[in-house]
Design an enzyme around this catalytic site. Structure first.
Site, PDB file in Angstrom:
ATOM      1  N   GLY A  14      -8.016  -9.266   1.792  1.00 53.04           N
ATOM      2  CA  GLY A  14      -7.920  -7.858   1.623  1.00 53.04           C
ATOM      3  C   GLY A  14      -8.023  -7.818  -0.300  1.00 53.04           C
ATOM      4  N   GLY A  16      -6.562  -4.334  -1.247  1.00 51.78           N
ATOM      5  CA  GLY A  16      -5.151  -3.414  -1.132  1.00 51.78           C
ATOM      6  C   GLY A  16      -4.330  -3.492  -2.020  1.00 51.78           C
ATOM      7  CG  PHE A  17      -1.539  -0.992  -3.358  1.00 51.23           C
ATOM      8  CD1 PHE A  17      -1.651  -0.673  -4.448  1.00 51.23           C
ATOM      9  CD2 PHE A  17      -1.558   0.302  -2.564  1.00 51.23           C
ATOM     10  CE1 PHE A  17      -1.760   0.902  -5.450  1.00 51.23           C
ATOM     11  CE2 PHE A  17      -1.535   1.236  -3.414  1.00 51.23           C
ATOM     12  CZ  PHE A  17      -2.297   1.890  -4.057  1.00 51.23           C
ATOM     13  N   GLY A  18      -1.963  -4.909  -1.965  1.00 51.85           N
ATOM     14  CA  GLY A  18      -1.090  -6.935  -2.093  1.00 51.85           C
ATOM     15  C   GLY A  18      -1.792  -7.279  -2.816  1.00 51.85           C
ATOM     16  CB  VAL A  83     -11.485 -12.006   7.523  1.00 55.76           C
ATOM     17  CG1 VAL A  83     -10.922 -13.403   7.861  1.00 55.76           C
ATOM     18  CG2 VAL A  83     -11.886 -11.798   5.542  1.00 55.76           C
ATOM     19  CD  GLU A 174       2.327  12.812   0.365  1.00 55.08           C
ATOM     20  OE1 GLU A 174       2.707  13.100  -0.773  1.00 55.08           O
ATOM     21  OE2 GLU A 174       1.300  11.360   0.546  1.00 55.08           O
ATOM     22  CG  ASP A 304       0.441  -0.869   4.895  1.00 54.66           C
ATOM     23  OD1 ASP A 304       1.346  -0.798   3.581  1.00 54.66           O
ATOM     24  OD2 ASP A 304      -0.907  -0.119   4.127  1.00 54.66           O
TER      25      ASP A 304
END
Length: 426
Positions: A14, A16-18, A83, A174, A304
């Site tokens: 992944g 993403g941010f992590g 994956v 938002e 997440d």
């Protein structure tokens, strides 16, 4: 099986941010780091609603993973592939179109997926807001509806321009606020022959208030700010079914709308169900204080997909970009420490407050100690925190220019459609 060097291999699933946070913190580690993502770009998810409403261009929200990690880091390899499976006992990851990867350490940061809670027709007809593709698809769809209505005014009466937004959390609020400003400002000028009162933006929330995670004064402020922008706020209501041109509520009411934006819920990537682990609420992997997976000290879960308990509050942390980034960075640092023979440390989340925007000059912030802000001050705080999350100085500069331009001119320069031109060239 891919060939290995003599160095330990850290596989990160992944981008993403992590995952990105973990990879960057392994910059000086004596290890081979392999980052796998089904895309070759990192998505800045907190700004997807701005892409969907033309405030930002795709390049401000999507960033090349290879550029981000190869800038000054030579121990990382990026693979664009999916994956298929993870064998925790064999320490092996099966990939979609590559040879399997074995690992010494594994970081699972595969993110979450939108859940429609079994709502009839939602999977087929709703527009989620979780990926770059989701945001672009929504933008093209909405622009297409307005262009079609400009040519055929009868579509307006059928609800072609009406949008229902499901979910009164940050994503829903938002999105609704940004869509309303796009409608009332830009589209009012772009399509002067279409009456604005015929273009509805309806926010549907199952709970009694929007922004249920905030204090009552901020909930009231958010609702008033939405209604000031022309958003119809419907609380205590649930969607029963979604059709291409109609949204049915469980109350029996029906809304004529050709667009439904889904911002109501996430669950962990479905791949986790095959791991043989006891999962937490929302299909998330439970982790220990150092973010390792139970029974597998060489495996970490971040972002997440992980159910991370805050050491201070003893509550599971929300699925936010800041949580994902900090957890990823912690794991990267932990693995690097472990390679040097050092003991791991427990993860401590640095809470910078819960915040969300509603529209131009309207935002809310709630700090850990209970202090709150709203209006311009809150929007400034939101901007500072999100600029810090952007991966490069160039991206921060782009965002500042786009935000400043929109604030001064009230124009969204990204509200152009490429779809028809692309299709015509095929």
């Amino acid at each position: 099986m891919t060939e290995r060097s003599d160095r330990p291999r850290v596989v990160i699933l992944g981008g993403g941010f992590g995952g990105l946070g973990a990879a960057l913190k392994l910059k000086k580690a004596d290890a081979d780091v392999v980052l796998v993502d089904r895309h070759d770009y990192h998505t800045f998810q907190p700004l997807l609603y701005q892409l969907a409403t033309g405030l930002l261009e795709p390049s401000a929200v999507g960033h090349s993973l290879r550029d981000l990690v190869h800038h000054d880091q030579d121990n990382v390899t990026v693979h664009k592939t999916s994956v298929s499976a993870i064998d925790l006992e064999a320490r092996e990851v099966t990939l979609g179109d590559m040879a399997p990867l074995t690992y010494d350490c594994l970081v699972i940061g595969l993110g979450a997926e939108v859940t429609f809670f079994g709502t009839e027709g939602a999977a087929e007809h709703a527009f989620p807001m979780y990926t770059l593709t989701d945001a672009i698809r929504l933008k093209e769809h909405v622009l297409g509806k307005w262009e079609a209505a400009d040519k055929d005014p009868s579509l307006v009466e059928d609800g072609a321009l009406n949008i229902v937004v499901v979910g009164g959390g940050p994503t829903g609020v938002e999105s609704a606020g940004a869509i309303a400003e796009l409608y009332r400002n830009d589209f009012a000028r772009d399509y002067p022959d279409i009456p604005q009162e015929k273009a509805r933006v309806v926010l549907v929330e199952a709970g009694p208030d929007v922004f249920g995670m905030f204090k009552p004064n901020l909930r009231t402020y958010a609702r008033e700010a939405l209604e000031k922008r022309g958003v119809e706020v419907v609380t205590g209501a649930r969607v029963a079914s979604v059709a291409p041109t109609r949204v049915a509520l469980k109350s029996g009411d029906e809304i004529a709308a050709h667009t439904l934006v889904w911002g109501a819920g996430l669950q962990g990537n479905q791949l986790v169900q095959s791991l043989g682990l006891e999962l937490e609420r929302g299909n998330r992997i439970g982790v220990g204080p150092d973010l390792t997976v139970a029974g597998h000290p060489e495996v970490y879960a971040v972002g997440d997909i992980a159910a991370i308990t805050d050491a201070k509050t003893e509550q599971v942390l929300p699925q936010l970009g800041s949580v994902a980034l900090q957890s990823g960075e912690h794991v990267g640092e932990t693995i690097a420490r472990g390679l040097q023979g050092k003991e791991p440390k427990s993860f401590k989340y640095k809470d910078k407050g819960t915040m969300a925007t509603i529209g131009r000059g309207a935002a809310v912030v709630q700090m850990l100690g209970g202090r709150t802000m709203k209006g311009l001050k809150a929007q400034a705080a939101w901007g500072v925190v999100h600029l810090a999350l952007l991966p490069t100085n160039e991206d921060r500069a782009k965002a500042i220019v786009d935000w400043s331009g929109a604030a001064l001119t009230h124009q969204r320069t990204g509200r152009i459609s490429y779809e028809s031109d692309v299709n015509a060239s095929r």
